[in-house]
Design a protein around this motif. Structure first.
Motif, PDB file in Angstrom:
ATOM      1  N   PRO A  31       0.822  -1.323  -0.122  1.00 26.53           N
ATOM      2  CA  PRO A  31       0.048   0.172   0.096  1.00 26.53           C
ATOM      3  C   PRO A  31       0.858   1.298  -0.163  1.00 26.53           C
ATOM      4  CG  PRO A  31      -1.035  -1.533   1.451  1.00 26.53           C
ATOM      5  CD  PRO A  31       0.216  -2.004   0.953  1.00 26.53           C
ATOM      6  N   ASN A  32       1.825   1.394   0.946  1.00 27.75           N
ATOM      7  CA  ASN A  32       2.803   2.508   0.691  1.00 27.75           C
ATOM      8  C   ASN A  32       3.484   2.828  -0.466  1.00 27.75           C
ATOM      9  OD1 ASN A  32       2.083   3.494   3.364  1.00 27.75           O
ATOM     10  ND2 ASN A  32       3.546   2.143   4.256  1.00 27.75           N
ATOM     11  N   GLY A  33       3.885   1.806  -0.986  1.00 33.14           N
ATOM     12  CA  GLY A  33       4.630   1.849  -2.419  1.00 33.14           C
ATOM     13  C   GLY A  33       3.525   2.189  -3.357  1.00 33.14           C
ATOM     14  N   ARG A  34       2.189   1.767  -3.618  1.00 34.83           N
ATOM     15  CA  ARG A  34       1.312   2.269  -4.584  1.00 34.83           C
ATOM     16  C   ARG A  34       0.750   3.428  -4.419  1.00 34.83           C
ATOM     17  NH1 ARG A  34      -1.100  -4.070  -3.835  1.00 34.83           N
ATOM     18  NH2 ARG A  34       0.027  -4.792  -5.753  1.00 34.83           N
ATOM     19  N   LYS A  35       0.886   4.010  -3.377  1.00 35.95           N
ATOM     20  CA  LYS A  35       0.194   5.613  -2.874  1.00 35.95           C
ATOM     21  C   LYS A  35       0.946   6.410  -3.815  1.00 35.95           C
ATOM     22  CE  LYS A  35       0.979   6.372   1.475  1.00 35.95           C
ATOM     23  NZ  LYS A  35       1.026   6.276   2.869  1.00 35.95           N
ATOM     24  N   VAL A  36       2.626   6.153  -3.765  1.00 34.48           N
ATOM     25  CA  VAL A  36       3.402   7.043  -4.661  1.00 34.48           C
ATOM     26  C   VAL A  36       3.412   6.750  -6.172  1.00 34.48           C
ATOM     27  CG1 VAL A  36       5.560   7.982  -5.168  1.00 34.48           C
ATOM     28  CG2 VAL A  36       4.947   7.639  -2.711  1.00 34.48           C
ATOM     29  N   SER A  37       3.362   5.467  -6.623  1.00 37.13           N
ATOM     30  CA  SER A  37       3.209   5.346  -8.117  1.00 37.13           C
ATOM     31  C   SER A  37       1.670   5.785  -8.508  1.00 37.13           C
ATOM     32  CB  SER A  37       3.365   3.804  -8.149  1.00 37.13           C
ATOM     33  OG  SER A  37       2.488   2.948  -7.629  1.00 37.13           O
ATOM     34  N   ILE A  38       0.806   5.518  -7.784  1.00 36.30           N
ATOM     35  CA  ILE A  38      -0.419   6.089  -8.459  1.00 36.30           C
ATOM     36  C   ILE A  38      -0.345   7.447  -8.464  1.00 36.30           C
ATOM     37  CG2 ILE A  38      -3.089   6.323  -7.578  1.00 36.30           C
ATOM     38  CD1 ILE A  38      -2.831   3.454  -6.461  1.00 36.30           C
ATOM     39  N   LEU A  39       0.155   8.427  -7.436  1.00 40.96           N
ATOM     40  CA  LEU A  39       0.340   9.672  -7.480  1.00 40.96           C
ATOM     41  C   LEU A  39       1.080  10.184  -8.727  1.00 40.96           C
ATOM     42  CD1 LEU A  39      -0.190  12.585  -6.416  1.00 40.96           C
ATOM     43  CD2 LEU A  39       1.797  12.112  -4.997  1.00 40.96           C
ATOM     44  N   PRO A  43       7.024  12.283 -15.349  1.00 41.45           N
ATOM     45  CA  PRO A  43       7.788  11.137 -15.796  1.00 41.45           C
ATOM     46  C   PRO A  43       8.734  10.688 -14.723  1.00 41.45           C
ATOM     47  CG  PRO A  43       9.021  13.177 -16.319  1.00 41.45           C
ATOM     48  CD  PRO A  43       7.516  13.726 -15.656  1.00 41.45           C
ATOM     49  N   TYR A  44       8.795   9.066 -14.617  1.00 36.65           N
ATOM     50  CA  TYR A  44       9.423   8.553 -13.612  1.00 36.65           C
ATOM     51  C   TYR A  44       9.775   7.271 -13.969  1.00 36.65           C
ATOM     52  CZ  TYR A  44       5.233   5.613 -12.364  1.00 36.65           C
ATOM     53  OH  TYR A  44       4.329   4.692 -12.737  1.00 36.65           O
ATOM     54  N   ARG A  45      10.871   6.597 -13.304  1.00 37.75           N
ATOM     55  CA  ARG A  45      11.337   5.171 -13.585  1.00 37.75           C
ATOM     56  C   ARG A  45      11.104   4.412 -12.035  1.00 37.75           C
ATOM     57  NH1 ARG A  45      16.202   7.906 -16.308  1.00 37.75           N
ATOM     58  NH2 ARG A  45      16.741   8.481 -14.240  1.00 37.75           N
ATOM     59  N   ALA A  46      10.628   3.156 -12.257  1.00 32.73           N
ATOM     60  CA  ALA A  46      10.226   2.649 -11.122  1.00 32.73           C
ATOM     61  C   ALA A  46      11.368   1.588 -11.130  1.00 32.73           C
ATOM     62  CB  ALA A  46       9.027   1.857 -11.401  1.00 32.73           C
ATOM     63  N   TRP A  54      -6.558   5.165  -0.173  1.00 30.73           N
ATOM     64  CA  TRP A  54      -7.092   3.981  -0.987  1.00 30.73           C
ATOM     65  C   TRP A  54      -6.341   2.747  -1.143  1.00 30.73           C
ATOM     66  CZ3 TRP A  54      -5.848   1.196  -5.320  1.00 30.73           C
ATOM     67  CH2 TRP A  54      -6.803   0.583  -6.135  1.00 30.73           C
ATOM     68  N   PRO A  55      -5.155   2.620  -1.222  1.00 35.89           N
ATOM     69  CA  PRO A  55      -4.219   1.415  -1.444  1.00 35.89           C
ATOM     70  C   PRO A  55      -4.368   0.359   0.038  1.00 35.89           C
ATOM     71  CG  PRO A  55      -2.986   3.299  -2.208  1.00 35.89           C
ATOM     72  CD  PRO A  55      -4.121   3.895  -1.635  1.00 35.89           C
ATOM     73  N   TRP A  56      -4.491   1.293   1.241  1.00 35.70           N
ATOM     74  CA  TRP A  56      -4.924   0.329   2.315  1.00 35.70           C
ATOM     75  C   TRP A  56      -6.284  -0.248   2.552  1.00 35.70           C
ATOM     76  CZ3 TRP A  56      -1.118  -1.247   5.528  1.00 35.70           C
ATOM     77  CH2 TRP A  56      -0.048  -0.459   5.324  1.00 35.70           C
ATOM     78  N   GLY A 104      -0.942   2.810 -11.775  1.00 34.63           N
ATOM     79  CA  GLY A 104      -0.012   2.839 -10.563  1.00 34.63           C
ATOM     80  C   GLY A 104      -0.229   1.455  -9.737  1.00 34.63           C
ATOM     81  N   TYR A 105      -1.247   0.889  -9.727  1.00 39.57           N
ATOM     82  CA  TYR A 105      -1.396  -0.153  -8.770  1.00 39.57           C
ATOM     83  C   TYR A 105      -0.579  -1.265  -9.411  1.00 39.57           C
ATOM     84  CZ  TYR A 105      -4.013  -3.895  -6.361  1.00 39.57           C
ATOM     85  OH  TYR A 105      -4.415  -5.057  -5.499  1.00 39.57           O
ATOM     86  N   ASP A 106      -0.198  -1.369 -10.573  1.00 37.43           N
ATOM     87  CA  ASP A 106       0.614  -2.451 -11.231  1.00 37.43           C
ATOM     88  C   ASP A 106       2.221  -2.241 -11.117  1.00 37.43           C
ATOM     89  OD1 ASP A 106      -1.502  -4.041 -11.604  1.00 37.43           O
ATOM     90  OD2 ASP A 106      -1.864  -3.577 -13.729  1.00 37.43           O
ATOM     91  N   VAL A 107       2.738  -0.965 -10.403  1.00 37.25           N
ATOM     92  CA  VAL A 107       4.003  -0.875 -10.215  1.00 37.25           C
ATOM     93  C   VAL A 107       4.626  -1.266  -8.873  1.00 37.25           C
ATOM     94  CG1 VAL A 107       5.487   1.300 -10.190  1.00 37.25           C
ATOM     95  CG2 VAL A 107       3.653   1.331 -11.585  1.00 37.25           C
TER      96      VAL A 107
END
Length: 209
Positions: A10-18, A25-28, A161-163, A196-199
């Protein structure tokens, strides 16, 4: 370019969704916490608390850990999903802090005791199951008269939301909280949320009640 160091939590998905919502632009970079990659020296140089997510903004050289701080930084950088000033800004921050101080830690403990270690600590299971239900009740009441927690869709919703997407892990029947269920379903339909959920990798479909 933003370098995002993250995993499928959940904490990781917060930022990728944002990042997807903002269109930055970003690299995961995957940090597999199941393999203790969060303790690698290179990652610790960015995130001394050995937790994901973390970012490095290559434009400014700014490196940040802690998802709440990262979300505020990115929203301010893009000028979106967080008002620049006034009561609206503090209302978003209020509910972001609610997630950081309550939803994340308490539901994380519910995962630990209810999903991964059932039967080992009855007191802890009861405590965190009850707290999960209480937090859902707070959120349901908040959403009774508004579409999103701080009025307009914001980083507060993205943080929470991710939580909530792990409601099954928490032993929560989402149908018991109809306002949360409506809010959750609406956000789940957003293309940026789905991306973002799939990152950093896809592990399954977004859970739906």
């Amino acid at each position: 370019m933003i370098d995002l160091y993250t995993w499928t939590t959940p904490n990781g998905r917060k930022v990728s969704i944002l990042l997807e919502e903002l269109g930055l632009p970003y690299r995961a970079h995957a940090v597999d916490i199941g393999k203790d990659e969060q303790f690698a020296p290179d990652f610790l140089a960015i995130s001394p608390n050995n937790k994901i997510p973390a970012i490095v903004d290559r434009e400014t050289g700014t490196a940040l850990m802690e998802s709440g701080a990262i979300m505020i930084y990115l929203a301010d950088k893009a000028g979106a999903l967080l008002p620049a000033e006034g009561e609206g800004r503090y209302r978003v921050l209020e509910w972001l802090m609610w997630q950081m101080g309550g939803v994340g830690p308490m539901l994380g403990q519910a995962h630990h005791f209810l999903r991964f270690n059932p039967g080992k600590a009855p007191y802890a299971e009861e405590r965190y199951a009850k707290e999960a239900q209480r937090l859902y009740g707070v959120l349901d009441k908040r959403l009774a008269e508004r579409d999103f927690v701080a009025g307009d869709y914001s980083i507060a919703d993205i943080a929470i939301w991710p939580w909530i997407s792990r409601f099954e892990w928490q032993g929560v029947a989402l149908a018991a909280y109809p306002n949360v269920a409506r809010w959750y379903g609406a956000i789940a339909q957003r293309p940026a949320v789905q991306r973002g959920y799939d990152v950093p990798k896809k592990v399954g479909e977004i859970p739906m009640p």
